[in-house]
Design an enzyme around this catalytic site. Structure first.
Site, PDB file in Angstrom:
ATOM      1  N   ASP A  88      21.153  31.732 -13.108  1.00  0.00           N
ATOM      2  CA  ASP A  88      19.901  32.366 -12.680  1.00  0.00           C
ATOM      3  C   ASP A  88      19.650  32.192 -11.194  1.00  0.00           C
ATOM      4  O   ASP A  88      18.829  32.891 -10.607  1.00  0.00           O
ATOM      5  CB  ASP A  88      18.711  31.849 -13.485  1.00  0.00           C
ATOM      6  N   GLU A 108      30.306  29.464 -12.896  1.00  0.00           N
ATOM      7  CA  GLU A 108      29.519  30.089 -13.958  1.00  0.00           C
ATOM      8  C   GLU A 108      30.469  30.871 -14.861  1.00  0.00           C
ATOM      9  O   GLU A 108      31.321  31.621 -14.369  1.00  0.00           O
ATOM     10  CB  GLU A 108      28.463  31.018 -13.351  1.00  0.00           C
ATOM     11  N   ASP A 140      35.016  28.584 -16.977  1.00  0.00           N
ATOM     12  CA  ASP A 140      34.376  27.591 -17.821  1.00  0.00           C
ATOM     13  C   ASP A 140      34.323  26.266 -17.067  1.00  0.00           C
ATOM     14  O   ASP A 140      35.313  25.844 -16.461  1.00  0.00           O
ATOM     15  CB  ASP A 140      35.180  27.436 -19.114  1.00  0.00           C
ATOM     16  N   GLY A 141      33.183  25.600 -17.093  1.00  0.00           N
ATOM     17  CA  GLY A 141      33.007  24.368 -16.337  1.00  0.00           C
ATOM     18  C   GLY A 141      33.955  23.269 -16.741  1.00  0.00           C
ATOM     19  O   GLY A 141      34.433  22.500 -15.896  1.00  0.00           O
ATOM     20  N   ASP A 158      23.939  22.575 -14.938  1.00  0.00           N
ATOM     21  CA  ASP A 158      22.780  23.361 -15.368  1.00  0.00           C
ATOM     22  C   ASP A 158      23.227  24.261 -16.508  1.00  0.00           C
ATOM     23  O   ASP A 158      23.445  25.462 -16.337  1.00  0.00           O
ATOM     24  CB  ASP A 158      22.237  24.173 -14.186  1.00  0.00           C
ATOM     25  N   SER A 159      23.381  23.663 -17.667  1.00  0.00           N
ATOM     26  CA  SER A 159      23.984  24.362 -18.801  1.00  0.00           C
ATOM     27  C   SER A 159      22.935  24.864 -19.776  1.00  0.00           C
ATOM     28  O   SER A 159      21.759  24.503 -19.712  1.00  0.00           O
ATOM     29  CB  SER A 159      24.920  23.403 -19.546  1.00  0.00           C
ATOM     30  N   THR A 160      23.379  25.703 -20.692  1.00  0.00           N
ATOM     31  CA  THR A 160      22.573  26.036 -21.857  1.00  0.00           C
ATOM     32  C   THR A 160      22.597  24.837 -22.798  1.00  0.00           C
ATOM     33  O   THR A 160      23.231  23.817 -22.518  1.00  0.00           O
ATOM     34  CB  THR A 160      23.134  27.279 -22.567  1.00  0.00           C
TER      35      THR A 160
END
Length: 287
Positions: A88, A108, A140-141, A158-160
């Protein structure tokens, strides 16, 4: 109101919050996520991913300021930053305010989230994606942290929530990788849910981090968007000297020198955020 839809968040099985959709702006399923963006009279624009609220226009500043300025001002000399997730743009926006930071890498997994937020939430990033210090990587992180040879002073996850592809950013392997990606004095922070309703998630993360960091802590902030109480952030570092430097006078001096203004964060909030309610301390001691 009779013609307007009600949207129900589905993070928890037997309870949750409801939002009136004043205007539906976007709804689709990407390769990785189910996404809905809508307007609400109380919170402004809201984005939910996989039926879970991720961010709103109204209170995003609390989350993003606490995720960035707590570690930045704690350290005092951050130069290289890695953001995992954060599509975001809010974390990126806050980091870009610090002109002494030299390099910002952002990883991201879903480019669609970035593009959607540029369109529907422009104030989240405020053109931070145009900052010359930014290197944007679509990956992918977990995979990135496993393969990179770079070292960072700060890593922000800052993940889901730990559902779907978000599970990778709560695995022990990910925390181990992040520890290896940090400079010897570096700091790792991550969102860790609302403890009152996500107790097991927080305790599990805390235990995993303690395997890799001498200084493992939790800190918190009250964010209206996230249902169920105070939001928890995980903290890990092997720089034990930071505890000695975490005092009000040092923080106030560092903040003043930047000439930055904040909507939530300040030196006293910084200090107090590490003081946890007793029910959390009890749960950690019992775990």
């Amino acid at each position: 109101m009779a013609n307007k839809k009600i949207w129900h968040e589905k993070l928890y099985c037997h309870l949750g919050q409801y939002f009136l959709i004043d205007k539906l702006l976007y709804e689709t399923k990407t390769e990785y996520h189910k996404v809905i963006i809508f307007e609400n009279s109380n919170f402004g624009k809201i984005m939910a991913i996989d039926d879970i609220v991720q961010t709103t226009e109204k209170d995003e500043f609390i989350y993003h300021e606490m995720m960035t300025h707590i570690p930045i001002f704690s350290h005092g000399s951050i130069k290289n930053v890695l953001i995992i997730g954060g599509g975001d743009g809010g974390i990126l926006r806050e980091i870009c305010k610090h002109k002494d930071i030299k390099n910002i890498t952002m990883v991201e997994i879903d480019i669609n989230i970035i593009n959607l937020c540029k369109k529907y939430f422009p104030n989240h990033n405020k053109n931070a994606y145009e900052d010359s210090r930014l290197k944007l990587i679509i990956d992918d992180g977990l995979n990135f942290t496993k393969k990179t040879k770079e070292k960072f002073d700060l890593i922000i996850s800052d993940s889901t929530d730990p559902l779907g592809c978000g599970k990778n950013l709560f695995r022990s392997e990910f925390y181990y990788n992040c520890k290896n990606c940090l400079d010897k004095n570096g700091i790792f922070v991550a969102q860790n849910g609302v403890f009152f309703l996500q107790k097991n998630e927080t305790i599990t993360t805390y235990k995993k981090l303690k395997k890799y960091f001498y200084d493992t802590k939790l800190y918190h902030a009250a964010i209206p968007t996230y249902y169920g109480g105070i939001m928890i952030f995980a903290w890990g570092t092997n720089n034990i000297e930071l505890n000695k430097k975490r005092n009000l006078i040092n923080l106030q001096s560092r903040i003043k020198s930047t000439k930055l203004d904040f909507n939530y964060y300040n030196a006293k909030i910084h200090i107090s955020s590490f003081y946890l309610p007793q029910y959390i301390l009890n749960a950690l001691n019992e775990s």
